[in-house]
Design a protein around this motif. Structure first.
Motif, PDB file in Angstrom:
ATOM      1  N   PRO A   1      -7.131  -1.219  -3.203  1.00  0.00           N
ATOM      2  CA  PRO A   1      -7.259   0.102  -2.579  1.00  0.00           C
ATOM      3  C   PRO A   1      -7.818   0.079  -1.151  1.00  0.00           C
ATOM      4  CG  PRO A   1      -7.969   0.203  -4.856  1.00  0.00           C
ATOM      5  CD  PRO A   1      -7.721  -1.236  -4.557  1.00  0.00           C
ATOM      6  N   PHE A   2      -8.814  -0.732  -0.878  1.00  0.00           N
ATOM      7  CA  PHE A   2      -9.379  -0.796   0.466  1.00  0.00           C
ATOM      8  C   PHE A   2      -8.363  -1.367   1.465  1.00  0.00           C
ATOM      9  CE2 PHE A   2     -13.093  -0.788  -2.313  1.00  0.00           C
ATOM     10  CZ  PHE A   2     -13.909   0.148  -1.695  1.00  0.00           C
ATOM     11  N   ASP A   3      -7.522  -2.287   0.985  1.00  0.00           N
ATOM     12  CA  ASP A   3      -6.471  -2.840   1.850  1.00  0.00           C
ATOM     13  C   ASP A   3      -5.418  -1.780   2.174  1.00  0.00           C
ATOM     14  OD1 ASP A   3      -7.842  -5.187   1.575  1.00  0.00           O
ATOM     15  OD2 ASP A   3      -6.466  -6.071   0.121  1.00  0.00           O
ATOM     16  N   GLU A   4      -5.199  -0.841   1.263  1.00  0.00           N
ATOM     17  CA  GLU A   4      -4.280   0.260   1.540  1.00  0.00           C
ATOM     18  C   GLU A   4      -4.776   1.095   2.719  1.00  0.00           C
ATOM     19  OE1 GLU A   4      -4.089   2.217  -2.265  1.00  0.00           O
ATOM     20  OE2 GLU A   4      -2.116   1.369  -2.664  1.00  0.00           O
ATOM     21  N   ASN A   5      -6.090   1.296   2.790  1.00  0.00           N
ATOM     22  CA  ASN A   5      -6.653   2.030   3.935  1.00  0.00           C
ATOM     23  C   ASN A   5      -6.460   1.262   5.229  1.00  0.00           C
ATOM     24  OD1 ASN A   5      -8.688   2.837   1.450  1.00  0.00           O
ATOM     25  ND2 ASN A   5      -8.260   4.552   2.804  1.00  0.00           N
ATOM     26  N   ALA A   6      -6.644  -0.066   5.171  1.00  0.00           N
ATOM     27  CA  ALA A   6      -6.440  -0.896   6.359  1.00  0.00           C
ATOM     28  C   ALA A   6      -4.987  -0.821   6.817  1.00  0.00           C
ATOM     29  CB  ALA A   6      -6.847  -2.340   6.063  1.00  0.00           C
ATOM     30  N   LEU A   7      -4.055  -0.899   5.869  1.00  0.00           N
ATOM     31  CA  LEU A   7      -2.634  -0.832   6.200  1.00  0.00           C
ATOM     32  C   LEU A   7      -2.270   0.536   6.773  1.00  0.00           C
ATOM     33  CD1 LEU A   7       0.236  -1.961   6.157  1.00  0.00           C
ATOM     34  CD2 LEU A   7       0.399  -1.230   3.759  1.00  0.00           C
ATOM     35  N   GLU A   8      -2.771   1.594   6.166  1.00  0.00           N
ATOM     36  CA  GLU A   8      -2.475   2.938   6.655  1.00  0.00           C
ATOM     37  C   GLU A   8      -2.947   3.120   8.092  1.00  0.00           C
ATOM     38  OE1 GLU A   8      -1.373   6.916   6.989  1.00  0.00           O
ATOM     39  OE2 GLU A   8      -0.801   5.445   5.457  1.00  0.00           O
ATOM     40  N   GLU A   9      -4.123   2.617   8.410  1.00  0.00           N
ATOM     41  CA  GLU A   9      -4.636   2.768   9.774  1.00  0.00           C
ATOM     42  C   GLU A   9      -3.770   1.988  10.760  1.00  0.00           C
ATOM     43  OE1 GLU A   9      -7.282   4.726  12.303  1.00  0.00           O
ATOM     44  OE2 GLU A   9      -6.958   4.904  10.129  1.00  0.00           O
ATOM     45  N   ALA A  10      -3.340   0.798  10.371  1.00  0.00           N
ATOM     46  CA  ALA A  10      -2.486   0.000  11.250  1.00  0.00           C
ATOM     47  C   ALA A  10      -1.150   0.694  11.489  1.00  0.00           C
ATOM     48  CB  ALA A  10      -2.269  -1.384  10.645  1.00  0.00           C
ATOM     49  N   VAL A  11      -0.557   1.256  10.446  1.00  0.00           N
ATOM     50  CA  VAL A  11       0.723   1.955  10.580  1.00  0.00           C
ATOM     51  C   VAL A  11       0.569   3.179  11.477  1.00  0.00           C
ATOM     52  CG1 VAL A  11       2.493   3.242   9.315  1.00  0.00           C
ATOM     53  CG2 VAL A  11       1.630   1.084   8.401  1.00  0.00           C
ATOM     54  N   ARG A  12      -0.544   3.883  11.337  1.00  0.00           N
ATOM     55  CA  ARG A  12      -0.778   5.041  12.204  1.00  0.00           C
ATOM     56  C   ARG A  12      -0.883   4.619  13.664  1.00  0.00           C
ATOM     57  NH1 ARG A  12      -5.024   9.146   9.073  1.00  0.00           N
ATOM     58  NH2 ARG A  12      -3.896   9.223   7.081  1.00  0.00           N
ATOM     59  N   LEU A  13      -1.520   3.502  13.924  1.00  0.00           N
ATOM     60  CA  LEU A  13      -1.612   3.005  15.298  1.00  0.00           C
ATOM     61  C   LEU A  13      -0.238   2.634  15.836  1.00  0.00           C
ATOM     62  CD1 LEU A  13      -4.837   0.801  14.987  1.00  0.00           C
ATOM     63  CD2 LEU A  13      -4.624   2.994  16.172  1.00  0.00           C
ATOM     64  N   LYS A  14       0.618   2.097  14.970  1.00  0.00           N
ATOM     65  CA  LYS A  14       1.985   1.781  15.398  1.00  0.00           C
ATOM     66  C   LYS A  14       2.772   3.062  15.693  1.00  0.00           C
ATOM     67  CE  LYS A  14       4.951   0.152  12.341  1.00  0.00           C
ATOM     68  NZ  LYS A  14       6.173   1.008  12.318  1.00  0.00           N
TER      69      LYS A  14
END
Length: 253
Positions: free
Chosen positions: A37-50
């Motif tokens: 679950p915490f990695d999902e937050n990391a991925l979501e933030e990276a995708v938003r930056l993209k």
């Protein structure tokens, strides 16, 4: 800017785990697996930056057996640009935190990424060490348990969760950040994106070829389920409750 996101495949947080028959590990056969679950937050933030044009690529990385490809494809469906599967050496079923940090360093340097995002901890071991170890190996600044993030050029303005509140920091790129659950609300993968992700390539990374010492430094002796919770009691008055609390405090002391 390239962003590396490290994800771990874990038993789904809704599943009640149990020890294997020989009590050597957690039973994984037939268990529903998902992205930590915490990695999902990391991925979501990276995708938003993209999506905002700040990041040029979001490269998701995971180390493990062939099963991690399912998690990598889910990450692709959620918006990652590329996926790298770290194929572990024979005999190394699950690398520890230092081994993952060493392998991530190799990937980060090969990709020349300037930002690494991870979950602050994995729900299977709750170690919360990989981000800190990776930052030390890269000699990069770090921030853990990040709950808010803004990027202005080469400067990261962020807030992180601390005991009793939040702490505001400024960090220069390149950097390593670990995500807290409050950082964002991860999106759900749409069925068309999941179908498309099945056709996308996953790049292999030969962990053995890196020539690193990846052997575990801890050995699990035995895995046991927690003892059943004792039943409660009903008291007839406040005075009786206070007396029982006072007795428990004396026993603990």
């Amino acid at each position: 800017m390239k962003i590396i996101v490290s994800i771990k495949r874990v038993v789904d947080h809704n599943v009640q785990v149990r020890p294997s028959s020989d009590h050597s590990a957690v039973e994984l056969a037939g268990a529903r697996m998902s992205i930590n679950p915490f990695d999902e937050n990391a991925l979501e933030e990276a995708v938003r930056l993209k999506e905002r044009g700040i990041a040029s690529e979001v490269i998701v990385v995971s180390f493990g057996d062939s099963g991690v490809q399912e998690s990598l494809r889910q990450a692709l469906a959620l918006g990652a640009t590329r996926a790298i599967w770290g194929q572990l050496p024979a005999g190394l079923e699950q690398p520890d935190q230092l081994a993952v940090a060493k392998l991530l360093r190799e990937v980060v340097q090969a990709e020349q990424a300037s930002l690494v995002l991870l979950g602050k901890q994995a729900i299977d071991e709750d170690a919360g060490q990989t981000a800190q170890m990776l930052a030390a190996l890269l000699d990069w600044p770090q921030a853990t348990a990040v709950s808010a993030l803004e990027i202005e050029g080469e400067k990261l303005k962020l807030q992180r969760e601390v005991e009793g509140g939040t702490e505001s920091l400024e960090v220069q790129l390149p950097a390593v950040l670990s995500a807290d659950l409050r950082l964002n609300a991860p999106r759900f993968a749409k069925l068309p994106d999941l179908m498309k992700a099945k056709r996308l390539p996953i790049e292999p990374f030969d962990c053995a070829a890196a020539g690193l010492a990846l052997g575990p430094r801890l050995r699990t002796l035995r895995v046991e389920s927690p003892a059943p919770r004792a039943g409660g009691i009903v008291v007839s008055s406040v005075a009786e409750l206070v007396e029982k609390l006072r007795h428990e405090a004396q026993v603990i002391a």
